[in-house]
Write an enzyme that holds these catalytic residues in place. Structure first.
Site, PDB file in Angstrom:
ATOM      1  N   ILE A 161      45.195  44.268  34.317  1.00 62.47           N
ATOM      2  CA  ILE A 161      46.443  44.358  35.165  1.00 62.47           C
ATOM      3  C   ILE A 161      46.089  45.502  36.192  1.00 62.47           C
ATOM      4  CG2 ILE A 161      48.942  45.036  35.342  1.00 62.47           C
ATOM      5  CD1 ILE A 161      49.210  44.521  32.143  1.00 62.47           C
ATOM      6  N   CYS A 162      46.718  45.135  37.473  1.00 61.29           N
ATOM      7  CA  CYS A 162      46.417  45.926  38.677  1.00 61.29           C
ATOM      8  C   CYS A 162      45.164  46.083  39.205  1.00 61.29           C
ATOM      9  CB  CYS A 162      47.293  47.141  38.392  1.00 61.29           C
ATOM     10  SG  CYS A 162      47.720  48.122  39.648  1.00 61.29           S
ATOM     11  N   ILE A 163      44.661  47.491  38.939  1.00 60.38           N
ATOM     12  CA  ILE A 163      43.113  47.733  39.154  1.00 60.38           C
ATOM     13  C   ILE A 163      42.248  47.487  38.052  1.00 60.38           C
ATOM     14  CG2 ILE A 163      43.404  50.226  39.002  1.00 60.38           C
ATOM     15  CD1 ILE A 163      41.669  48.517  41.911  1.00 60.38           C
TER      16      ILE A 163
END
Length: 222
Positions: A137-139
């Site tokens: 998720i995300c980075i």
């Protein structure tokens, strides 16, 4: 058949120096609602630094432990990553937050030349080598790109061109994706979503994360 057992790898507590709390909690909630058994885990190491989340400034001289801080999110029900055998998991999910790029690896400092913490690498690679799905998720997909880039997995961090270029430099195939979408690499069994790389609200982040959890569980055959 028992519950599907999903590891959730946390990187501390707090978006600027640890795990993004909204992303972590939404992940835990979606897994629990789906009836999964959750194994929260974090490496027993010091954070890169401590950020005052009110001001955004580094707190000079303060040290915090990633495992101890992550235990806040897990309400104390968390394991030292060093004790986790990838064979006991059916899947693994990595919430984002700067901790994923500062504590689990050093992508935040070195970009495509980053290194991944050895225990993190052991568990992520172990789960993958056993043909089990991974969600990032995300980075956090940056860490996956570093460890599995030789297989050229399809990943997304959203639409940021510089970050996408760094992932591609590590071997990943980046696909632009909206905040509420997911990218699924069926062959590699890797699912990614932008979350707070793009999200302007917790509801926006939740939509993509809930889809990611659903896709990861589907890849488990559940």
């Amino acid at each position: 058949m028992g519950k599907v057992k999903v590891g959730v790898l946390l990187s501390g507590c707090g978006v600027y120096d640890g795990a993004e709390i909204h992303e972590a909690v939404i992940t835990l909630l979606a897994l629990d609602r789906a009836g999964a058994e959750i194994v929260a885990m974090a490496p027993n190491v010091d954070q890169l630094h401590v950020i005052n989340h009110l001001t955004g400034d580094v707190v000079p001289g303060e040290k915090r432990n990633v495992l101890v801080e992550a235990a806040r999110i897990a309400r104390g029900n968390i394991r030292d990553l060093a004790t986790v055998d990838p064979a006991e998991l059916d899947a693994l999910i990595l919430p984002g937050g700067f901790g994923a790029a500062k504590n689990l690896c050093d992508f935040a400092l070195k970009g495509a030349d980053c290194q991944v913490h050895p225990e993190v690498a052991r568990v992520v690679q172990g789960v993958h080598q056993q043909g089990k799905p991974i969600g990032a998720i995300c980075i956090a997909p940056a860490l996956i790109a570093k460890l599995l880039g030789q297989e050229h997995p399809k990943l997304t961090i959203g639409t940021d061109k510089d970050t996408a270029a760094a992932l591609e430099k590590m071997g990943a195939c980046h696909e632009a994706c909206g905040v509420e979408g997911v990218v699924v690499d069926q062959k590699a069994k890797i699912v990614t979503t932008p979350a707070y790389m793009l999200a302007r609200s917790i509801a926006e982040a939740a939509t993509g994360i809930e889809k990611l959890v659903k896709e990861v569980l589907a890849l488990c055959g559940r």
